[in-house]
Design a protein around this motif. Sequence first.
Motif, PDB file in Angstrom:
ATOM      1  N   ARG A 402      -2.354  -7.577  10.479  1.00  0.00           N
ATOM      2  CA  ARG A 402      -2.122  -6.416   9.609  1.00  0.00           C
ATOM      3  C   ARG A 402      -1.271  -6.810   8.407  1.00  0.00           C
ATOM      4  O   ARG A 402      -1.482  -6.310   7.292  1.00  0.00           O
ATOM      5  N   ASP A 406      -2.278  -6.283   4.550  1.00  0.00           N
ATOM      6  CA  ASP A 406      -1.449  -5.532   3.605  1.00  0.00           C
ATOM      7  C   ASP A 406      -1.116  -6.365   2.369  1.00  0.00           C
ATOM      8  O   ASP A 406      -1.140  -5.859   1.232  1.00  0.00           O
ATOM      9  N   THR A 425      -5.091   3.630   2.447  1.00  0.00           N
ATOM     10  CA  THR A 425      -5.687   3.478   3.774  1.00  0.00           C
ATOM     11  C   THR A 425      -5.131   2.256   4.482  1.00  0.00           C
ATOM     12  O   THR A 425      -4.767   2.309   5.676  1.00  0.00           O
ATOM     13  N   ASP A 426      -5.052   1.138   3.761  1.00  0.00           N
ATOM     14  CA  ASP A 426      -4.498  -0.083   4.356  1.00  0.00           C
ATOM     15  C   ASP A 426      -3.019   0.088   4.710  1.00  0.00           C
ATOM     16  O   ASP A 426      -2.554  -0.400   5.745  1.00  0.00           O
ATOM     17  N   ARG A 428      -1.505   2.895   5.494  1.00  0.00           N
ATOM     18  CA  ARG A 428      -1.435   3.774   6.658  1.00  0.00           C
ATOM     19  C   ARG A 428      -1.744   2.988   7.930  1.00  0.00           C
ATOM     20  O   ARG A 428      -1.041   3.120   8.946  1.00  0.00           O
ATOM     21  N   GLU A 429      -2.769   2.185   7.923  1.00  0.00           N
ATOM     22  CA  GLU A 429      -3.131   1.391   9.098  1.00  0.00           C
ATOM     23  C   GLU A 429      -2.047   0.359   9.418  1.00  0.00           C
ATOM     24  O   GLU A 429      -1.776   0.075  10.589  1.00  0.00           O
ATOM     25  N   GLU A 432       0.769   2.223  11.171  1.00  0.00           N
ATOM     26  CA  GLU A 432       0.384   2.550  12.540  1.00  0.00           C
ATOM     27  C   GLU A 432       0.462   1.323  13.437  1.00  0.00           C
ATOM     28  O   GLU A 432       0.840   1.417  14.612  1.00  0.00           O
ATOM     29  N   ALA A 433       0.114   0.158  12.904  1.00  0.00           N
ATOM     30  CA  ALA A 433       0.216  -1.072  13.697  1.00  0.00           C
ATOM     31  C   ALA A 433       1.672  -1.380  14.023  1.00  0.00           C
ATOM     32  O   ALA A 433       2.001  -1.795  15.147  1.00  0.00           O
ATOM     33  N   SER A 436       2.794   1.111  16.670  1.00  0.00           N
ATOM     34  CA  SER A 436       2.188   0.781  17.961  1.00  0.00           C
ATOM     35  C   SER A 436       2.858  -0.429  18.592  1.00  0.00           C
ATOM     36  O   SER A 436       3.061  -0.481  19.811  1.00  0.00           O
TER      37      SER A 436
END
Length: 465
Positions: A402, A406, A425-426, A428-429, A432-433, A436
């Motif tokens: 990730r 980024d 979008t990138d 946000r992901e 989230e990674a 998590s």
Amino acid sequence: MTAAALPLALAACADTGLVQKASAPRAGYSLVSSGTQQATGAVGVWAQSAAEVAANETKARALVHGKTIGPDTAVQVALMNNRGLQAAYGDLGLSAADLWEVARGPVPTFGVTISGIGEVGLARSLEASVTGAILEAATAKPRRNIAETRFRQAQFAALGSTIALATETRQAWVDTVAAFEAAALIGRAQDTADAASELAVELGRTGAMSRSDQAREHAFTAELAAERADAKLEAQLAKEKLTRLMGLWGADIDYYVPNQLPGLPGRRPGRSDVERLTLEHRTDLAIGRLELEAVAQEYRLSGQTRMLSDVSIVAGATAERSGSPSSRTTEVSPVLEVTFEIPIYDTGSLIARRGEIEYMRAANDLAQKAVNARSEARSAHAAVTGKYNVAKHWRDAVLPLRRIIDEDALRSYNGMLISTFDLITDAREGLEAQLSTAEAKADYWRAEADMTAAIWGGSNGGSRE
């Protein structure tokens, strides 16, 4: 038998050693203390006076006030300062008092009867008697055994309550730190988004960014602000639960927790002998084994006493005066009476049947608890190893990828190769990674705490919902 002989006979039923054991100020707490230290590494404390409570509060304040505390400190403060746990220790004290009472043996009663008052001279007769229960004297030993078994059960119950509080406190510490770590991750993402949003405004003024792209930037920033506020609230509530478990209030709540959880251990966790340790140490299994013993003892006692219902013995002496005042004589006669009630039917079969059913019920309950304990131990072992593998995968595999995505997305955006929507979008992901990864690490540390509960017994019993 004379009036003086009966009290001596009843006093002989007392167990001096057991009386000393049960009458100690903290009777039975040595097992709780040693078990607590072995299971949690913390030192248990049983405060029995206002001065001791105040001393514990002072120690707790010194450990936390203005400091950043770890999980071991949180557990230690909870064990010395949680008043609910101190109340639970009261059950152990009451059980010790019950054992003390039984160990002293039956208590005889003394009575005096005077008749003939009002006649010339002194009373005509004086009768003194000492009454004691044959049933209590005859069954003193088995009743002491039962009381001692119940006392041992109370010891393990107190140990279970202590370990349950320690486990819950450790998990609350993990939840608190994990919540603050998540809030910090969202905060850093929001700082970056705020800077991008301000840049979008400037680009919009020059016409270099469309209105829709500006809206996407602003919406992303606004969403992060809402998520950050929610994360801060969750962290605040988690810390409040930790504070409550440690028994802190007022100025004592001024303490801190680390910004993030410790990293994963370098070696894969787990215990191959977890089932053996569980069967050796689980407090609920120990209580269940003692329950079997108590049922058997009570059944034997019922069989022994079913034909001695409400039996008592009266021993004493009667002194009666007779003759004229000038030549009065006194005659002393011993008194020995036994009274009892005979059952109108033989309850032997009923008592035997009831005892068999009670014993089998306790045996089946213990067997099921043992099956459950084994299963919970295996589940806890699977959870701690599995959560470790998941957290390690997020840390070593997902998160590095990730970060590469980024970094490349930001370079492409600066080179005007991708749109604002793609960059958001990138981003946000990527966030989230990170979240998590942090949550997977927290799940591992929660599983570590659950392992203690599975081996020793506790509120979660090795299974966290």
